[in-house]
Write a protein that holds these residues in place. Structure first.
Motif, PDB file in Angstrom:
ATOM      1  N   ALA A   1      23.464  70.501  45.747  1.00  0.00           N
ATOM      2  CA  ALA A   1      23.702  71.329  44.562  1.00  0.00           C
ATOM      3  C   ALA A   1      23.816  72.805  44.933  1.00  0.00           C
ATOM      4  CB  ALA A   1      22.572  71.119  43.553  1.00  0.00           C
ATOM      5  N   ALA A   2      22.934  73.268  45.810  1.00  0.00           N
ATOM      6  CA  ALA A   2      22.953  74.678  46.202  1.00  0.00           C
ATOM      7  C   ALA A   2      24.224  75.025  46.974  1.00  0.00           C
ATOM      8  CB  ALA A   2      21.716  75.001  47.038  1.00  0.00           C
ATOM      9  N   VAL A   3      24.659  74.128  47.853  1.00  0.00           N
ATOM     10  CA  VAL A   3      25.894  74.371  48.603  1.00  0.00           C
ATOM     11  C   VAL A   3      27.091  74.395  47.656  1.00  0.00           C
ATOM     12  CG1 VAL A   3      27.479  73.374  50.305  1.00  0.00           C
ATOM     13  CG2 VAL A   3      25.035  73.481  50.798  1.00  0.00           C
ATOM     14  N   ALA A   4      27.100  73.523  46.662  1.00  0.00           N
ATOM     15  CA  ALA A   4      28.177  73.519  45.674  1.00  0.00           C
ATOM     16  C   ALA A   4      28.235  74.855  44.929  1.00  0.00           C
ATOM     17  CB  ALA A   4      27.991  72.370  44.696  1.00  0.00           C
ATOM     18  N   ILE A   5      27.064  75.404  44.611  1.00  0.00           N
ATOM     19  CA  ILE A   5      27.019  76.712  43.943  1.00  0.00           C
ATOM     20  C   ILE A   5      27.563  77.797  44.862  1.00  0.00           C
ATOM     21  CG2 ILE A   5      25.462  78.477  43.044  1.00  0.00           C
ATOM     22  CD1 ILE A   5      23.680  76.198  42.025  1.00  0.00           C
ATOM     23  N   ALA A   6      27.197  77.751  46.146  1.00  0.00           N
ATOM     24  CA  ALA A   6      27.683  78.752  47.104  1.00  0.00           C
ATOM     25  C   ALA A   6      29.204  78.709  47.207  1.00  0.00           C
ATOM     26  CB  ALA A   6      27.045  78.507  48.475  1.00  0.00           C
ATOM     27  N   LEU A   7      29.773  77.503  47.241  1.00  0.00           N
ATOM     28  CA  LEU A   7      31.232  77.370  47.294  1.00  0.00           C
ATOM     29  C   LEU A   7      31.878  77.901  46.023  1.00  0.00           C
ATOM     30  CD1 LEU A   7      31.537  73.819  48.902  1.00  0.00           C
ATOM     31  CD2 LEU A   7      32.039  76.012  49.997  1.00  0.00           C
ATOM     32  N   THR A   8      31.234  77.667  44.899  1.00  0.00           N
ATOM     33  CA  THR A   8      31.765  78.169  43.631  1.00  0.00           C
ATOM     34  C   THR A   8      31.742  79.690  43.592  1.00  0.00           C
ATOM     35  OG1 THR A   8      30.993  76.182  42.490  1.00  0.00           O
ATOM     36  CG2 THR A   8      31.511  78.088  41.125  1.00  0.00           C
ATOM     37  N   LEU A   9      30.673  80.286  44.092  1.00  0.00           N
ATOM     38  CA  LEU A   9      30.573  81.748  44.114  1.00  0.00           C
ATOM     39  C   LEU A   9      31.657  82.366  44.982  1.00  0.00           C
ATOM     40  CD1 LEU A   9      26.703  82.240  44.328  1.00  0.00           C
ATOM     41  CD2 LEU A   9      28.189  82.635  42.365  1.00  0.00           C
ATOM     42  N   LEU A  10      32.051  81.657  46.028  1.00  0.00           N
ATOM     43  CA  LEU A  10      33.146  82.150  46.867  1.00  0.00           C
ATOM     44  C   LEU A  10      34.420  82.318  46.038  1.00  0.00           C
ATOM     45  CD1 LEU A  10      32.924  80.126  50.214  1.00  0.00           C
ATOM     46  CD2 LEU A  10      32.561  82.573  49.930  1.00  0.00           C
ATOM     47  N   ALA A  11      34.721  81.321  45.224  1.00  0.00           N
ATOM     48  CA  ALA A  11      35.938  81.357  44.423  1.00  0.00           C
ATOM     49  C   ALA A  11      35.856  82.403  43.320  1.00  0.00           C
ATOM     50  CB  ALA A  11      36.205  79.983  43.815  1.00  0.00           C
ATOM     51  N   LEU A  12      34.664  82.611  42.756  1.00  0.00           N
ATOM     52  CA  LEU A  12      34.512  83.576  41.672  1.00  0.00           C
ATOM     53  C   LEU A  12      34.799  85.003  42.133  1.00  0.00           C
ATOM     54  CD1 LEU A  12      31.307  82.273  39.839  1.00  0.00           C
ATOM     55  CD2 LEU A  12      33.692  82.072  39.111  1.00  0.00           C
TER      56      LEU A  12
ATOM     57  N   PHE B   1      38.029  83.921  52.184  1.00  0.00           N
ATOM     58  CA  PHE B   1      37.601  82.789  51.345  1.00  0.00           C
ATOM     59  C   PHE B   1      37.843  81.476  52.073  1.00  0.00           C
ATOM     60  CE2 PHE B   1      39.210  79.381  48.589  1.00  0.00           C
ATOM     61  CZ  PHE B   1      38.062  79.072  47.886  1.00  0.00           C
ATOM     62  N   GLY B   2      39.033  81.319  52.656  1.00  0.00           N
ATOM     63  CA  GLY B   2      39.349  80.090  53.374  1.00  0.00           C
ATOM     64  C   GLY B   2      38.421  79.863  54.550  1.00  0.00           C
ATOM     65  N   ILE B   3      38.153  80.934  55.304  1.00  0.00           N
ATOM     66  CA  ILE B   3      37.257  80.811  56.457  1.00  0.00           C
ATOM     67  C   ILE B   3      35.857  80.415  56.008  1.00  0.00           C
ATOM     68  CG2 ILE B   3      36.096  82.102  58.291  1.00  0.00           C
ATOM     69  CD1 ILE B   3      38.650  83.762  58.580  1.00  0.00           C
ATOM     70  N   SER B   4      35.353  81.090  54.986  1.00  0.00           N
ATOM     71  CA  SER B   4      33.992  80.819  54.528  1.00  0.00           C
ATOM     72  C   SER B   4      33.876  79.424  53.918  1.00  0.00           C
ATOM     73  CB  SER B   4      33.557  81.877  53.502  1.00  0.00           C
ATOM     74  OG  SER B   4      33.431  83.138  54.119  1.00  0.00           O
ATOM     75  N   PHE B   5      34.912  78.977  53.217  1.00  0.00           N
ATOM     76  CA  PHE B   5      34.889  77.630  52.662  1.00  0.00           C
ATOM     77  C   PHE B   5      34.775  76.602  53.785  1.00  0.00           C
ATOM     78  CE2 PHE B   5      36.536  73.646  51.146  1.00  0.00           C
ATOM     79  CZ  PHE B   5      36.085  73.558  49.842  1.00  0.00           C
ATOM     80  N   VAL B   6      35.582  76.773  54.819  1.00  0.00           N
ATOM     81  CA  VAL B   6      35.548  75.839  55.951  1.00  0.00           C
ATOM     82  C   VAL B   6      34.192  75.886  56.649  1.00  0.00           C
ATOM     83  CG1 VAL B   6      36.519  75.372  58.229  1.00  0.00           C
ATOM     84  CG2 VAL B   6      38.036  75.875  56.315  1.00  0.00           C
ATOM     85  N   VAL B   7      33.641  77.098  56.806  1.00  0.00           N
ATOM     86  CA  VAL B   7      32.365  77.254  57.501  1.00  0.00           C
ATOM     87  C   VAL B   7      31.234  76.594  56.715  1.00  0.00           C
ATOM     88  CG1 VAL B   7      30.619  78.938  58.190  1.00  0.00           C
ATOM     89  CG2 VAL B   7      32.998  79.320  58.783  1.00  0.00           C
ATOM     90  N   ILE B   8      31.161  76.870  55.407  1.00  0.00           N
ATOM     91  CA  ILE B   8      30.106  76.267  54.596  1.00  0.00           C
ATOM     92  C   ILE B   8      30.264  74.754  54.561  1.00  0.00           C
ATOM     93  CG2 ILE B   8      29.128  76.091  52.279  1.00  0.00           C
ATOM     94  CD1 ILE B   8      29.833  79.006  51.838  1.00  0.00           C
TER      95      ILE B   8
END
Length: 216
Positions: free
Chosen positions: A30-41, A68-75
């Motif tokens: 759940a926390a990782v999903a929130i982190a990914l969502t914050l990236l997009a926001l 954003f793309g780099i961080s999404f892949v990293v997370i």
């Protein structure tokens, strides 16, 4: 009761440990999903009255979109490594829980580090902050694997190679991002990103060496 053979005891305590591990995994997901969502926001919205103007706006914000793309892949890579390991975890101890929370803190910090990376401030500090978050995340995950193995918190059917390969990946990633920090101060420009691009090569070489050593 935790055993040193990885076998499950019969007194029911291991079932409680398995439920605790499942709850921790669900919390991490759940926390990782929130982190990914914050990236997009945080992504800037392109603007412009014409197609050309809008495409120009996209080009102006290309750095933010790339980050954003780099961080999404990293997370996603961090989460995948966690998922791969924790499906074999049968119980928890306080140290493993604490290490997991530290690792999770780094994932939650990633959107902030991404914003800093794409800011207009001095390049070496903002680059180094992002790289430092990766170093701490990878190092913490290596400690997580070490604790799972040390305290025998894994199931009896867990393949030993899964822990070994994940440990090598974590150490390699921590090393690559760690080396990039002094490079950022030496190069003082985007050339430091080349060190990150070398990560797949370093991982490939390390895994090949590991497999050859295991085959002997």
């Amino acid at each position: 009761m935790t055993t040193h053979t990885g076998h499950q005891p019969d007194d029911g305590t291991d079932a409680a440990g398995a439920r605790a591990a499942d709850r921790l995994t669900a919390f991490v997901d759940a926390a990782v999903a929130i982190a990914l969502t914050l990236l997009a926001l945080d992504l800037p919205v392109p603007s412009g009255d014409t197609t050309g103007a809008m495409l120009g706006s996209v080009a102006d914000h290309s750095t933010e979109y790339l980050a954003f793309g780099i961080s999404f892949v990293v997370i996603a890579a961090h989460w995948r490594a966690h998922h791969e390991i924790f499906r074999y975890v049968r119980t928890l101890d306080s140290r493993l829980t604490s290490l997991t929370l530290v690792w999770l803190f780094m994932q939650i910090l990633m959107p902030f580090a991404t914003r800093v990376l794409t800011s207009d401030s001095a390049f070496p500090p903002r680059f180094s902050l992002y790289a430092l978050v990766q170093v701490l995340a990878s190092t913490t995950f290596a400690l997580i694997i070490r604790e799972i193995r040390r305290a025998h918190l894994y199931r009896a059917d867990a393949p030993p190679r899964v822990f070994a390969e994940s440990l090598v990946r974590s150490v390699c990633l921590a090393s690559v991002f760690g080396v990039s920090i002094p490079l950022a101060f030496l190069l003082r420009g985007p050339g430091a990103y080349l060190c990150w691009l070398a990560a797949p090569i370093v991982l490939g070489v390390a895994q090949r060496v590991q497999r050859r050593a295991s085959a002997r």
